[in-house]
Design a protein around this motif. Structure first.
Motif: not given
Length: 511
Positions: A21-26, A32-36, A249-252, A487-495
């Motif tokens: 969880f820590a790895a995924l969130i970090i 996300l900062l790269h495309p930003l 989970a099927y998405i990410v 990536l945003a969906v993956a963080m939601m999935f982790a939460l």
């Protein structure tokens, strides 16, 4: 067996949960900062170096100036567009400022490299030179100009203003090597701290071990999660958080598998692999001004050929020669047999190239002409032969092992935008290491080198981490949007996964 696999997947999925969880969130948040930055960072006004043309009479001043200034050795000798028009640029040392000479008077232009940097910074940013605050020669990589930019030395040119705009220019080839401001520097510092953990760079082994463990945890969670998707049936009575976690989970699951595997591979390759990449300058050129070098275009002086550039190089036999970079065919109608290489729809980019041109393919001018510096006669030589000779000079790679030679006119997976040079020749060799060499024929510089290790890791990082497999069906911005949403969906999935784990822990305590 199926029960054991199912039980093992559930058990290990729980054991790795917090670290994964820590790895995924970090890494998702920092990713996300790269495309930003790509969308919101400072932008250039121009993307290709300035150009200028020189007449035959001007070019014939090269040997005259070398003799007058008593210069008999240099790394590079070539004509370079400047604010004053085409001038003679001489590089005597790779880490020192270049020298410039006026083609009309033959006199040196004192300390002109710094002025060249200011002019280039103004050209690339669109800001007037009067707004330049400072100009500093950078000879080592730092946080504001990291090693991924590859080119050294460069000038950091700062502009006045609250945004703190600064641009890095490489005067050797008039290239823009990087652009930054206060905002970009701040966001990049967050990215490096979270994504590469540069704050642990003084303890490199600890950095690699910790990141590797976190990547392994995320990889293990992904693999066990996929196993659970395959082996477990979803309960219709499960809480909504469980249902959401299950469907997300099927998405990410595949993206997380791609990110964790390629990230771990990238980390270990750079930590343990031999780094053969990087630019190499040509070996020093030497001559004797007692026997004056021949004029480059003596035979053609009356035709007033329009030339984009001239450089002094060495052939495969060690003889000095001039490389004449001819302008487009319509400018050189007097030259028989010349032809213009077009790249379809990109022909119009010759006049106003955009950023996209460096990915779609640039227009290539007429084939270069090689003139002997000994007798002024045209030589039966070409850029391909030069590239092969330089690879042998730099790396000892024999032409007998050459399997393919091709002209690269765009940035891509193997030769990316960080090299800042187009076009180049790519040479592939049948060696145990699988050498690929990229050579800039205009300067005689070996720009980059890839072996099997670096290339295979490059495939992984390009396709699995940067999702360049999407490039054939969508442009860069659309790809970045798809990755950011994932990536945003993956963080939601982790939460949701954390919520489920906390609820289970709460139930166990009650029992």
């Amino acid at each position: 067996m199926k029960k054991q696999l199912k039980a093992g997947a559930i058990r290990w999925h729980g054991k790795w949960a917090w670290l994964a969880f820590a790895a995924l969130i970090i890494w998702a948040a920092s990713g996300l900062l790269h495309p930003l930055l790509s969308w919101t960072g400072p932008k250039l006004a121009k993307f290709f170096p300035p150009s200028a043309k020189a007449s035959a009479q001007q070019i014939n001043q090269i040997p005259v100036i070398l003799a007058k200034q008593q210069i008999e050795q240099a790394l590079l000798v070539k004509l370079m567009p400047t604010q004053q028009g085409m001038t003679l640029q001489i590089t005597e040392s790779a880490d020192q400022p270049r020298r410039y000479f006026d083609l009309s008077s033959g006199e040196e232009m004192p300390n002109y490299d710094r002025q060249q940097a200011k002019w280039l910074a103004s050209y690339y940013t669109g800001r007037p030179e009067q707004e330049v605050l400072s100009t500093e020669l950078i000879t080592a990589f730092n946080d504001d100009y990291p090693w991924v930019n590859r080119l050294l030395p460069v000038y950091q040119v700062k502009f006045v203003g609250d945004d703190g705009l600064r641009v890095f220019v490489y005067t050797e080839t008039n290239a823009q090597a990087g652009i930054s401001n206060h905002y970009k520097a701040r966001v990049q510092s967050w990215f490096r701290a979270l994504h590469t953990w540069n704050w642990l760079q003084q303890l490199e082994y600890a950095r690699v071990v910790i990141i590797a463990l976190m990547m392994l945890a995320l990889l293990a969670m992904t693999v066990t999660g996929i196993s659970m998707l395959v082996m477990l049936k979803r309960s219709k009575k499960a809480p909504w958080q469980n249902t959401a976690h299950h469907w997300l989970a099927y998405i990410v699951c595949l993206p997380l598998l791609f990110f964790s595997f390629s990230g771990l591979y990238h980390l270990l390759q750079y930590a343990t692999g031999d780094n053969v990449r990087g630019m190499r300058m040509a070996k020093p050129l030497t001559w004797d001004n007692q026997g004056l070098l021949a004029s480059p275009v003596a035979e053609h002086a009356s035709q007033q050929l329009a030339l984009n550039g001239v450089s002094l190089l060495r052939d495969d036999q060690g003889q000095l020669m001039y490389r004449l970079n001819l302008a487009k065919s319509r400018d050189n109608s007097a030259k028989k047999g010349g032809h213009h290489h077009h790249h379809g729809k990109h022909q119009e980019q010759a006049t106003a190239p955009s950023r996209q041109a460096i990915y779609d393919g640039i227009v290539v001018s007429d084939p270069a002409v090689y003139i002997s510096a000994e007798n002024g006669k045209q030589m039966p030589f070409n850029d391909k032969a030069l590239a092969i000779a330089l690879a042998q000079q730099h790396l000892g790679l024999s032409a007998d092992k050459l399997s393919e030679a091709k002209l690269i006119t765009r940035f891509g997976m193997h030769y990316d935008f960080r090299n800042k040079r187009l076009p180049v020749w790519q040479l592939s060799y049948d060696t145990p290491e699988g050498d690929w060499v990229f050579v800039d024929p205009a300067t005689g510089i070996l720009v980059d080198r890839l072996n099997n290790q670096a290339r295979f890791e490059g495939y992984s990082f390009s396709f699995l981490h940067k999702w360049n497999f999407l490039r054939p069906i969508m442009e860069r911005t659309s790809r970045d949007i798809v990755m950011s949403v994932t990536l945003a969906v993956a963080m939601m999935f982790a939460l949701f996964g954390v919520v489920i784990k906390l609820k289970r822990r709460k139930r166990r305590r009650r029992v």
